[in-house]
Design a protein around this motif. Sequence first.
Motif, PDB file in Angstrom:
ATOM      1  N   UNK A  55     -13.967  13.000 -20.751  1.00 42.02           N
ATOM      2  CA  UNK A  55     -15.221  12.378 -20.325  1.00 42.02           C
ATOM      3  C   UNK A  55     -15.114  11.930 -18.868  1.00 42.02           C
ATOM      4  N   UNK A  56     -16.173  12.157 -18.113  1.00 45.56           N
ATOM      5  CA  UNK A  56     -16.242  11.708 -16.732  1.00 45.56           C
ATOM      6  C   UNK A  56     -16.828  10.294 -16.717  1.00 45.56           C
ATOM      7  N   UNK A  57     -15.998   9.313 -16.414  1.00 50.44           N
ATOM      8  CA  UNK A  57     -16.413   7.908 -16.452  1.00 50.44           C
ATOM      9  C   UNK A  57     -16.953   7.403 -15.111  1.00 50.44           C
ATOM     10  N   UNK A  58     -16.942   8.236 -14.111  1.00 44.55           N
ATOM     11  CA  UNK A  58     -17.346   7.797 -12.782  1.00 44.55           C
ATOM     12  C   UNK A  58     -18.815   7.369 -12.770  1.00 44.55           C
ATOM     13  N   UNK A  59     -19.076   6.254 -12.099  1.00 44.66           N
ATOM     14  CA  UNK A  59     -20.444   5.716 -11.936  1.00 44.66           C
ATOM     15  C   UNK A  59     -21.108   5.396 -13.271  1.00 44.66           C
ATOM     16  N   UNK A  60     -20.303   4.936 -14.237  1.00 41.81           N
ATOM     17  CA  UNK A  60     -20.843   4.509 -15.522  1.00 41.81           C
ATOM     18  C   UNK A  60     -20.637   3.004 -15.679  1.00 41.81           C
ATOM     19  N   UNK A  61     -21.618   2.283 -16.219  1.00 37.89           N
ATOM     20  CA  UNK A  61     -21.460   0.840 -16.428  1.00 37.89           C
ATOM     21  C   UNK A  61     -20.343   0.541 -17.427  1.00 37.89           C
ATOM     22  N   UNK A  62     -19.586  -0.500 -17.143  1.00 36.84           N
ATOM     23  CA  UNK A  62     -18.440  -0.811 -17.990  1.00 36.84           C
ATOM     24  C   UNK A  62     -18.172  -2.314 -18.009  1.00 36.84           C
ATOM     25  N   UNK A  63     -17.392  -2.718 -19.002  1.00 35.89           N
ATOM     26  CA  UNK A  63     -16.815  -4.060 -19.037  1.00 35.89           C
ATOM     27  C   UNK A  63     -15.331  -3.892 -19.300  1.00 35.89           C
ATOM     28  N   UNK A  64     -14.536  -4.783 -18.690  1.00 35.47           N
ATOM     29  CA  UNK A  64     -13.099  -4.717 -18.903  1.00 35.47           C
ATOM     30  C   UNK A  64     -12.325  -4.263 -17.680  1.00 35.47           C
ATOM     31  N   UNK A  65     -11.025  -4.387 -17.795  1.00 35.48           N
ATOM     32  CA  UNK A  65     -10.114  -4.064 -16.705  1.00 35.48           C
ATOM     33  C   UNK A  65      -9.974  -2.551 -16.553  1.00 35.48           C
ATOM     34  N   UNK A  66     -10.124  -2.075 -15.333  1.00 31.60           N
ATOM     35  CA  UNK A  66      -9.997  -0.633 -15.076  1.00 31.60           C
ATOM     36  C   UNK A  66      -8.597  -0.114 -15.378  1.00 31.60           C
ATOM     37  N   UNK A  67      -7.616  -0.998 -15.412  1.00 29.97           N
ATOM     38  CA  UNK A  67      -6.237  -0.580 -15.699  1.00 29.97           C
ATOM     39  C   UNK A  67      -5.946  -0.513 -17.197  1.00 29.97           C
ATOM     40  N   UNK A  68      -6.922  -0.862 -18.022  1.00 38.66           N
ATOM     41  CA  UNK A  68      -6.731  -0.800 -19.480  1.00 38.66           C
ATOM     42  C   UNK A  68      -6.354   0.624 -19.887  1.00 38.66           C
ATOM     43  N   UNK A  69      -5.409   0.781 -20.804  1.00 42.73           N
ATOM     44  CA  UNK A  69      -4.926   2.108 -21.176  1.00 42.73           C
ATOM     45  C   UNK A  69      -5.900   2.952 -21.990  1.00 42.73           C
ATOM     46  N   UNK A  70      -6.925   2.317 -22.544  1.00 46.32           N
ATOM     47  CA  UNK A  70      -7.850   3.027 -23.436  1.00 46.32           C
ATOM     48  C   UNK A  70      -9.285   2.799 -22.970  1.00 46.32           C
ATOM     49  N   UNK A  71     -10.084   3.857 -23.069  1.00 42.43           N
ATOM     50  CA  UNK A  71     -11.505   3.770 -22.716  1.00 42.43           C
ATOM     51  C   UNK A  71     -12.354   4.044 -23.950  1.00 42.43           C
ATOM     52  N   UNK A  72     -13.241   3.100 -24.251  1.00 45.82           N
ATOM     53  CA  UNK A  72     -14.180   3.256 -25.369  1.00 45.82           C
ATOM     54  C   UNK A  72     -15.563   3.504 -24.793  1.00 45.82           C
ATOM     55  N   UNK A  73     -16.263   4.490 -25.326  1.00 48.24           N
ATOM     56  CA  UNK A  73     -17.631   4.781 -24.887  1.00 48.24           C
ATOM     57  C   UNK A  73     -18.581   4.634 -26.064  1.00 48.24           C
ATOM     58  N   UNK A  74     -19.658   3.904 -25.841  1.00 50.01           N
ATOM     59  CA  UNK A  74     -20.745   3.859 -26.813  1.00 50.01           C
ATOM     60  C   UNK A  74     -21.897   4.697 -26.287  1.00 50.01           C
ATOM     61  N   UNK A  75     -22.402   5.602 -27.106  1.00 54.56           N
ATOM     62  CA  UNK A  75     -23.650   6.295 -26.819  1.00 54.56           C
ATOM     63  C   UNK A  75     -24.741   5.563 -27.585  1.00 54.56           C
ATOM     64  N   UNK A  76     -25.752   5.069 -26.849  1.00 54.66           N
ATOM     65  CA  UNK A  76     -26.782   4.274 -27.493  1.00 54.66           C
ATOM     66  C   UNK A  76     -28.179   4.591 -27.008  1.00 54.66           C
ATOM     67  N   UNK A  77     -29.154   4.047 -27.729  1.00 56.35           N
ATOM     68  CA  UNK A  77     -30.572   4.224 -27.433  1.00 56.35           C
ATOM     69  C   UNK A  77     -31.217   2.843 -27.523  1.00 56.35           C
ATOM     70  N   UNK A  78     -31.883   2.414 -26.468  1.00 57.26           N
ATOM     71  CA  UNK A  78     -32.478   1.079 -26.436  1.00 57.26           C
ATOM     72  C   UNK A  78     -33.592   0.905 -27.464  1.00 57.26           C
ATOM     73  N   UNK A  79     -34.077   1.975 -28.017  1.00 56.39           N
ATOM     74  CA  UNK A  79     -35.140   1.900 -29.027  1.00 56.39           C
ATOM     75  C   UNK A  79     -34.562   1.893 -30.449  1.00 56.39           C
ATOM     76  N   UNK A  80     -33.263   2.060 -30.559  1.00 60.39           N
ATOM     77  CA  UNK A  80     -32.600   2.202 -31.863  1.00 60.39           C
ATOM     78  C   UNK A  80     -32.283   0.838 -32.474  1.00 60.39           C
TER      79      UNK A  80
END
Length: 229
Positions: free
Chosen positions: A46-71
Motif C-alpha cells: 500500500x502507498x501510504x504517502x499523503x494519507x491522513x494518519x495517527x501515531x508515530x511514523x516509526x511504528x513497525x506496523x501500519x493499519x489502514x481502515x477503509x471507510x465511508x462517512x455515510x456508513x
Amino acid sequence: MSNKNNKKQKQSSAFTFWIIGLVAVIIIGFIFLANGKKEDTAAYEIDYEAQPYVGDESAPVKIVEFGDYKCPVCKTFEENFFPSIKSELVDTGKAQFYFMNYSFINVDSTRSAKFAESVYQELGNETFWKFHELLFSKQPDDHKYEKEDIFTDDFLEKTLKEIANEADVKKVVASFKAGKSEEHWNKDMKTAEELAVSGTPSLFVNGQKFEGNTIDDLKKMVDEAAKGK
C-alpha cells in the motif's frame, strides 16, 4: 439483483461482538468480515504517502481502515472500536493508523470523502481528524437517511466551521470546489479496488486483510506483523 440491493447486502455483512469498558456492545454487520475475501493472503504494498494518519511514523506496523462517512457501521467503529485501537496499539507505539476512503453508498459518500480530503490537504493532519470525528458524530441514527442527500456542500461547510476559522473554511471550500481532492480520492478508490474491498469498515495490517473477530485478534495480528511473520 440491483446495485442498490448489492450495496445494502455488502453493508450488512456479518460482524461480531466487542466489549467496551464494562458494557458488552454488539456490533451487527461489522464488515471486518466483508464478503469477497481474497484467497491470496500475501501482503499488498500500500502507498501510504499523503494519507491522513495517527501515531508515530516509526511504528513497525501500519493499519489502514477503509471507510465511508455515510456508513452506520463505520460510525459504530469510530465511536466504539477505534478508541481501543488508539489506546492499545497506536498510543503504545505498536502501530500507525491510516484512514482511506471507500465511498460506495451514495453521492453523499463521495462528496463528504472529497471534502474531508480537501480539509486534509489545506489544513493538515490534525484538523482532518477533528473533522473526521465530527462528521461521523453528525451521522443520523435513523438509517433511512442513507437514501437521502444530507451531506450537502452547505452541511459540510457548516460542520467545518465548528472547528476552523472563517479564512481556513474558505480555503477548504475553494479547494473542494476546484476539484483538487479528486486525485487523492481516486487513489483511495483504486487501492480499495486492488485490495478487493467490498464493504466498510475494512482493516488491513501491513497490507494484509484483517479477518479476525475481536480486538485481541487484531492485537495478535499486529504483534505477528511486527515480528515479520
